[in-house]
Design an enzyme around this catalytic site. Structure first.
Site, PDB file in Angstrom:
ATOM      1  N   SER A  66      56.142  63.185  -2.058  1.00 37.60           N
ATOM      2  CA  SER A  66      54.897  62.946  -2.811  1.00 37.60           C
ATOM      3  C   SER A  66      54.654  64.233  -3.990  1.00 37.60           C
ATOM      4  CB  SER A  66      53.627  63.231  -1.731  1.00 37.60           C
ATOM      5  OG  SER A  66      53.540  62.268  -0.692  1.00 37.60           O
ATOM      6  N   PRO A  67      55.789  64.207  -4.980  1.00 38.68           N
ATOM      7  CA  PRO A  67      55.880  65.117  -5.953  1.00 38.68           C
ATOM      8  C   PRO A  67      54.658  64.811  -7.056  1.00 38.68           C
ATOM      9  CG  PRO A  67      57.641  63.632  -6.111  1.00 38.68           C
ATOM     10  CD  PRO A  67      57.018  63.115  -4.630  1.00 38.68           C
ATOM     11  N   LEU A  68      54.027  63.532  -7.035  1.00 42.74           N
ATOM     12  CA  LEU A  68      53.129  63.290  -8.101  1.00 42.74           C
ATOM     13  C   LEU A  68      51.751  62.975  -7.155  1.00 42.74           C
ATOM     14  CD1 LEU A  68      54.919  60.350  -9.548  1.00 42.74           C
ATOM     15  CD2 LEU A  68      54.527  62.452 -10.650  1.00 42.74           C
ATOM     16  N   TYR A  91      58.662  52.811   6.952  1.00 45.94           N
ATOM     17  CA  TYR A  91      58.098  52.023   5.846  1.00 45.94           C
ATOM     18  C   TYR A  91      58.141  50.518   5.965  1.00 45.94           C
ATOM     19  CZ  TYR A  91      58.784  56.890   3.944  1.00 45.94           C
ATOM     20  OH  TYR A  91      58.848  58.229   3.837  1.00 45.94           O
ATOM     21  N   GLY A  93      49.847  60.009  -6.745  1.00 40.78           N
ATOM     22  CA  GLY A  93      49.275  59.589  -8.180  1.00 40.78           C
ATOM     23  C   GLY A  93      47.842  60.092  -8.763  1.00 40.78           C
ATOM     24  N   LEU A 118      46.795  62.569 -10.497  1.00 39.11           N
ATOM     25  CA  LEU A 118      47.141  63.384 -11.439  1.00 39.11           C
ATOM     26  C   LEU A 118      46.063  63.790 -12.448  1.00 39.11           C
ATOM     27  CD1 LEU A 118      50.220  61.325 -11.915  1.00 39.11           C
ATOM     28  CD2 LEU A 118      50.003  63.519 -10.912  1.00 39.11           C
TER      29      LEU A 118
HETATM   30  P1  NAP Z   1      54.098  60.098  -5.015  1.00 38.77           P
HETATM   31  O1  NAP Z   1      55.601  59.851  -5.419  1.00 38.77           O
HETATM   32  O2  NAP Z   1      53.676  61.560  -5.190  1.00 38.77           O
HETATM   33  O3  NAP Z   1      52.931  59.085  -5.798  1.00 38.77           O
HETATM   34  C1  NAP Z   1      53.456  57.716  -5.922  1.00 38.77           C
HETATM   35  C2  NAP Z   1      52.229  57.251  -6.951  1.00 38.77           C
HETATM   36  O4  NAP Z   1      52.373  57.800  -8.116  1.00 38.77           O
HETATM   37  C3  NAP Z   1      52.074  55.709  -6.712  1.00 38.77           C
HETATM   38  O5  NAP Z   1      50.627  55.373  -6.771  1.00 38.77           O
HETATM   39  C4  NAP Z   1      52.688  55.304  -8.111  1.00 38.77           C
HETATM   40  O6  NAP Z   1      52.279  54.219  -8.761  1.00 38.77           O
HETATM   41  C5  NAP Z   1      52.345  56.733  -9.096  1.00 38.77           C
HETATM   42  N1  NAP Z   1      53.277  56.894 -10.331  1.00 38.77           N
HETATM   43  C6  NAP Z   1      54.664  56.899 -10.011  1.00 38.77           C
HETATM   44  N2  NAP Z   1      55.273  57.315 -11.141  1.00 38.77           N
HETATM   45  C7  NAP Z   1      53.965  57.325 -12.181  1.00 38.77           C
HETATM   46  C8  NAP Z   1      53.999  57.744 -13.615  1.00 38.77           C
HETATM   47  N3  NAP Z   1      55.142  57.932 -14.273  1.00 38.77           N
HETATM   48  N4  NAP Z   1      52.748  57.962 -13.929  1.00 38.77           N
HETATM   49  C9  NAP Z   1      51.920  57.514 -13.216  1.00 38.77           C
HETATM   50  N5  NAP Z   1      51.732  57.222 -11.942  1.00 38.77           N
HETATM   51  C10 NAP Z   1      52.931  57.152 -11.361  1.00 38.77           C
HETATM   52  O7  NAP Z   1      53.930  59.537  -3.595  1.00 38.77           O
HETATM   53  P2  NAP Z   1      54.658  59.168  -2.610  1.00 38.77           P
HETATM   54  O8  NAP Z   1      55.074  57.726  -2.430  1.00 38.77           O
HETATM   55  O9  NAP Z   1      53.955  59.616  -0.779  1.00 38.77           O
HETATM   56  O10 NAP Z   1      55.875  60.122  -2.155  1.00 38.77           O
HETATM   57  C11 NAP Z   1      56.987  59.703  -2.677  1.00 38.77           C
HETATM   58  C12 NAP Z   1      58.027  59.342  -1.761  1.00 38.77           C
HETATM   59  O11 NAP Z   1      58.192  60.458  -0.668  1.00 38.77           O
HETATM   60  C13 NAP Z   1      57.564  58.269  -0.834  1.00 38.77           C
HETATM   61  O12 NAP Z   1      57.741  57.119  -1.344  1.00 38.77           O
HETATM   62  C14 NAP Z   1      58.722  58.481   0.467  1.00 38.77           C
HETATM   63  O13 NAP Z   1      59.978  57.918  -0.132  1.00 38.77           O
HETATM   64  C15 NAP Z   1      58.529  59.983   0.592  1.00 38.77           C
HETATM   65  N6  NAP Z   1      57.539  60.337   1.571  1.00 38.77           N
HETATM   66  C16 NAP Z   1      58.324  60.959   2.600  1.00 38.77           C
HETATM   67  C17 NAP Z   1      57.180  61.272   3.744  1.00 38.77           C
HETATM   68  C18 NAP Z   1      57.643  62.014   4.944  1.00 38.77           C
HETATM   69  O14 NAP Z   1      56.843  62.349   5.960  1.00 38.77           O
HETATM   70  N7  NAP Z   1      59.051  62.390   4.963  1.00 38.77           N
HETATM   71  C19 NAP Z   1      55.734  61.158   3.271  1.00 38.77           C
HETATM   72  C20 NAP Z   1      55.316  60.568   2.354  1.00 38.77           C
HETATM   73  C21 NAP Z   1      56.340  60.295   1.353  1.00 38.77           C
HETATM   74  P3  NAP Z   1      53.348  52.770  -8.767  1.00 38.77           P
HETATM   75  O15 NAP Z   1      53.454  52.885  -7.436  1.00 38.77           O
HETATM   76  O16 NAP Z   1      52.112  52.122  -9.534  1.00 38.77           O
HETATM   77  O17 NAP Z   1      54.240  53.199  -9.734  1.00 38.77           O
END
Ligand code: NAP
Length: 276
Positions: A192-194, A53, A197, A199
């Protein structure tokens, strides 16, 4: 806060914090650090990061955010598959520890399956564990067949977790991987539980209205409803992390779950693991 227990007896909150795309200039650095620190204060003490990252920048930002708070945090980081030789994981871990400003990563994951033999990677992880540099190790983006291959590799059965894509729109793991992991007593980390984003969905909005909550909170509550699942949403503002923490208190009813199933049908057959 619901907790999830690893096989080694360590318990963590079921809701943590992701860090992908932090420290990349999308939001002010001070705001991102304040969001992570607020999350820790609200009980989201599991923080997920990776050497990938921001090319190490996310680990540095996490290090800054947890300085003086290290003992409250359960730290997860990941090694690149191309660094996952026996010696390579040890060198990569030393670099991650330096960036994180700590002497221990609580859970260290192989980011996705690569070309180094799994037994080599496991030997590197076990050497790190014996030296106290990591508390436990696991994998990420491993489908069921890959988990079975890992179990057959020397020492592979000590794997603590598998971090995979899981959200309302990507439910494939419910068919086989999630039950397989449950049978092993191995927590699943939902990334990526959201849905990053994305939604905007009438069914999600309808359930959200019933709970006086946001669609994001309902999306998280859905993931958290599955036993043995740890969700790691990424938020770069205090407002978002505060809303995410509130999701831990939402209990979805059978009617809510049925409505979500109609809009986001569960898998009826094996679906190859989806990845980002
Ligand atoms: P995510 O958590 O599903 O979604 C993040 C998005 O949701 C961002 O745009 C964020 O906006 C928005 N968000 C967060 N809280 C919110 C809320 N309460 N209301 C509305 N929008 C909201 O996506 P992700 O970052 O891909 O996944 C989470 C984590 O999983 C990553 O950060 C990483 O640590 C891990 N990950 C691991 C892998 C792997 O290969 N192992 C792959 C992907 C992700 P803001 O940033 O503006 O708050």
């Amino acid at each position: 806060m619901k907790t999830v227990r690893f096989a080694n007896g360590v318990s963590v909150p079921a809701l943590g914090q992701g860090t992908w795309e932090l420290a990349e200039g999308y939001s002010p650095r001070r705001q991102e650090i304040a969001a992570l620190q607020t999350g820790i204060d609200l009980g989201l003490t599991l923080i997920d990061t990776a050497e990938m990252y921001g090319d190490g920048a996310a680990e540095e930002l996490v290090g800054e955010a947890i300085a003086g708070r290290r003992e409250r945090v359960f730290l997860v980081s990941k090694v690149y598959p191309h660094n996952a030789s026996r010696a390579g994981v040890q060198a990569a871990c030393a670099r991650s520890l330096r960036r994180l400003g700590t002497d221990r990563i609580d859970l260290y994951l192989l980011h996705w399956p690569g070309s180094h033999p799994l037994a080599e990677t496991v030997a590197g992880f076990e050497a790190l564990r014996a030296a106290g540099h990591i508390g436990a190790w696991g994998v990420s983006n491993f489908d069921t067949a890959e988990m079975e291959r890992l179990m057959r590799a020397g020492g592979g059965a000590a794997c603590a977790s598998n971090q995979v894509l899981y959200n309302l729109a990507q439910r494939g793991v419910e068919f086989d991987l999630m039950p397989w992991m449950a049978r092993q007593g191995m927590p699943l980390m939902a990334y990526s539980p959201l849905d990053r984003g994305d939604l905007d969905h009438p069914a999600l909005e309808a359930v959200a209205r019933r709970h006086g909550a946001s669609p994001a909170e309902i999306a998280l509550a859905f993931v958290l409803a599955a036993p043995g699942v740890i969700a790691i949403p990424k938020a770069s503002s205090i407002a978002h992390v505060t809303a995410n923490a509130a999701a831990a208190g939402i209990v979805l009813t059978a009617d809510d779950l049925a409505a979500l199933d109609r809009a986001f049908p569960p898998p009826r057959r094996k679906v190859p693991l989806a990845v980002y």
